[in-house]
Design a protein around this motif. Structure first.
Motif, short mmCIF file in Angstrom:
data_model
loop_
_atom_site.label_atom_id
_atom_site.label_comp_id
_atom_site.label_asym_id
_atom_site.label_seq_id
_atom_site.Cartn_x
_atom_site.Cartn_y
_atom_site.Cartn_z
N GLU A 77 0.84 -1.20 0.00
CA GLU A 77 0.00 0.00 0.00
C GLU A 77 0.88 1.25 0.00
O GLU A 77 1.74 1.42 0.86
CB GLU A 77 -0.91 0.01 1.22
CG GLU A 77 -1.80 1.22 1.33
CD GLU A 77 -2.89 1.23 0.26
OE1 GLU A 77 -3.27 2.34 -0.16
OE2 GLU A 77 -3.35 0.14 -0.15
N PRO A 78 0.70 2.18 -0.97
CA PRO A 78 1.47 3.42 -0.96
C PRO A 78 1.29 4.19 0.35
O PRO A 78 0.16 4.32 0.86
CB PRO A 78 0.89 4.20 -2.14
CG PRO A 78 0.33 3.16 -3.04
CD PRO A 78 -0.20 2.09 -2.13
N GLY A 79 2.37 4.69 0.90
CA GLY A 79 2.31 5.46 2.14
C GLY A 79 2.41 4.63 3.39
O GLY A 79 2.33 5.19 4.50
N VAL A 80 2.55 3.31 3.25
CA VAL A 80 2.64 2.43 4.40
C VAL A 80 3.94 1.63 4.34
O VAL A 80 4.28 1.06 3.31
CB VAL A 80 1.45 1.45 4.47
CG1 VAL A 80 1.58 0.52 5.67
CG2 VAL A 80 0.14 2.21 4.53
N ILE A 81 4.67 1.62 5.45
CA ILE A 81 5.85 0.77 5.59
C ILE A 81 5.44 -0.43 6.43
O ILE A 81 4.89 -0.29 7.52
CB ILE A 81 7.00 1.53 6.29
CG1 ILE A 81 7.41 2.75 5.47
CG2 ILE A 81 8.20 0.61 6.51
CD1 ILE A 81 8.40 3.65 6.17
N GLY A 82 5.71 -1.62 5.91
CA GLY A 82 5.30 -2.83 6.62
C GLY A 82 6.35 -3.91 6.57
O GLY A 82 7.18 -3.97 5.66
N ALA A 83 6.33 -4.76 7.58
CA ALA A 83 7.23 -5.91 7.63
C ALA A 83 6.52 -7.06 8.32
O ALA A 83 5.63 -6.84 9.16
CB ALA A 83 8.53 -5.56 8.37
N ALA A 84 6.90 -8.28 7.97
CA ALA A 84 6.27 -9.47 8.55
C ALA A 84 7.35 -10.47 8.92
O ALA A 84 8.37 -10.62 8.23
CB ALA A 84 5.29 -10.09 7.56
N SER A 85 7.13 -11.16 10.02
CA SER A 85 8.04 -12.22 10.46
C SER A 85 7.20 -13.38 10.97
O SER A 85 6.03 -13.22 11.32
CB SER A 85 8.99 -11.72 11.56
OG SER A 85 8.26 -11.29 12.70
N ALA A 86 7.82 -14.56 11.02
CA ALA A 86 7.07 -15.76 11.39
C ALA A 86 7.88 -16.62 12.36
O ALA A 86 8.44 -17.65 11.99
CB ALA A 86 6.70 -16.56 10.15
N PRO A 87 7.90 -16.24 13.65
CA PRO A 87 8.46 -17.12 14.66
C PRO A 87 7.60 -18.38 14.76
O PRO A 87 6.48 -18.41 14.26
CB PRO A 87 8.38 -16.29 15.96
CG PRO A 87 8.09 -14.90 15.53
CD PRO A 87 7.37 -14.99 14.22
N PRO A 88 8.12 -19.44 15.37
CA PRO A 88 7.33 -20.68 15.47
C PRO A 88 5.94 -20.43 16.07
O PRO A 88 5.81 -19.81 17.12
CB PRO A 88 8.19 -21.56 16.39
CG PRO A 88 9.58 -21.08 16.17
CD PRO A 88 9.46 -19.60 15.96
N GLY A 89 4.91 -20.87 15.37
CA GLY A 89 3.56 -20.76 15.87
C GLY A 89 2.95 -19.38 15.81
O GLY A 89 1.86 -19.17 16.34
N ARG A 90 3.62 -18.44 15.12
CA ARG A 90 3.11 -17.07 15.07
C ARG A 90 3.38 -16.42 13.72
O ARG A 90 4.31 -16.80 13.01
CB ARG A 90 3.77 -16.22 16.16
CG ARG A 90 3.39 -16.56 17.57
CD ARG A 90 4.16 -15.69 18.56
NE ARG A 90 5.57 -16.07 18.62
CZ ARG A 90 6.53 -15.31 19.15
NH1 ARG A 90 6.23 -14.12 19.64
NH2 ARG A 90 7.77 -15.74 19.19
#
Length: 271
Positions: free
Chosen positions: A223-236
């Motif tokens: 989405e323009p104007g949004v900084i995002g990051a994702a991570s996936a620890p075990p079970g999450r």
């Protein structure tokens, strides 16, 4: 002449607590007091909904607000709030907000509250606790807005302590804490902190299948104007979003929620 002692009288404070118990066949019990209320809209598709609200209009010094939700074994539901919560300037002790959730074995909860707007001088301490039993799972969201951009509001004084804690069978499996104060606000332009962002959101899915959603989540972070990051620890699966304005962040969240969950959004959430 005015009597200064009379003018220094204690201000009235808001108190409220709403508690809902649900089973696979629907509502079991509902209790509410003070400024806290709970509604169960009639829905024809998707998860049953619980909508909490604070009739006091916001949180100020010394206010106390509590929401609790107990989903019995095998119960699936989504809960949200009717509107944005507001934390106003507080000269004395902080306002306190508590969210307590229990999800029984085989159950699921999407906790999707509307954003919290912090005004200059706000003092808020909030604790969200989710207790999962057995193989239960949940999705939890929290969005915080530092003033309203359209109103030109600038925050210089703030006290925020915000904790989200998820336990499974009594053991902590997810803990996320946010602390903001005057010192952070002074340094907020640092890229390692907030930069130009005024709105931040954290979305977490706690379930064995959550890491499998990482690719889908990252593909949606455009989405323009949004900084995002994702991570996936075990079970999450954990996503963090930053934006200067709440509108693009809301669009990003809506798209993520559509992508990551099979059910329609709460009606109050839909743009």
């Amino acid at each position: 002449m005015f009597d200064s002692d009379a003018l220094a009288q204690a201000m009235q404070r808001s108190r409220g607590h709403a508690a809902v118990i649900m089973g696979p066949r629907g509502l079991i019990d509902l209790a509410q007091s003070g400024s806290a209320k709970a509604m169960l809209p009639r829905v024809t598709s998707g998860l049953p909904e619980v909508v909490f609200l604070n009739t006091s209009g916001g949180l100020a010094s010394g206010d106390r607000l509590g929401f609790s939700l107990d989903l019995r074994a095998g119960t699936r539901a989504q809960a949200t709030t009717q509107t944005a919560e507001r934390a106003y300037r507080a000269k004395g002790s902080p306002a306190h907000a508590e969210v307590s959730v229990t999800v029984g074995t085989g159950g699921w909860l999407d906790w999707l509250p509307q954003e919290t707007i912090l005004f200059d001088g706000a003092r808020l301490e909030r604790h969200t606790r989710v207790d999962l039993q057995g193989d239960a799972g949940c999705m939890i969201l929290e969005t915080v807005m530092l003033g309203r951009l359209a109103c030109g509001e600038q925050l210089r004084h703030l006290h925020l302590r915000d904790r989200r804690e998820v336990r499974r069978d009594g053991q902590v499996i997810h803990h996320d804490a946010l602390a903001l104060d005057d010192g952070v606000l002074e340094r907020r332009a640092n890229p390692a902190l907030l930069g130009e962002a005024r709105v931040m959101a954290t979305l977490a899915i706690i379930a064995p299948h959550a890491p499998d959603l990482l690719h889908s989540a990252r593909a949606e972070l455009n989405e323009p104007g949004v900084i995002g990051a994702a991570s996936a620890p075990p079970g999450r699966l954990v996503l963090r979003l930053l934006a200067r304005d709440d509108w693009p962040l809301r669009r990003q969240l809506n798209r993520l929620l559509d992508r990551l969950r099979p059910d329609p959004l709460p009606r109050i959430w839909q743009i």
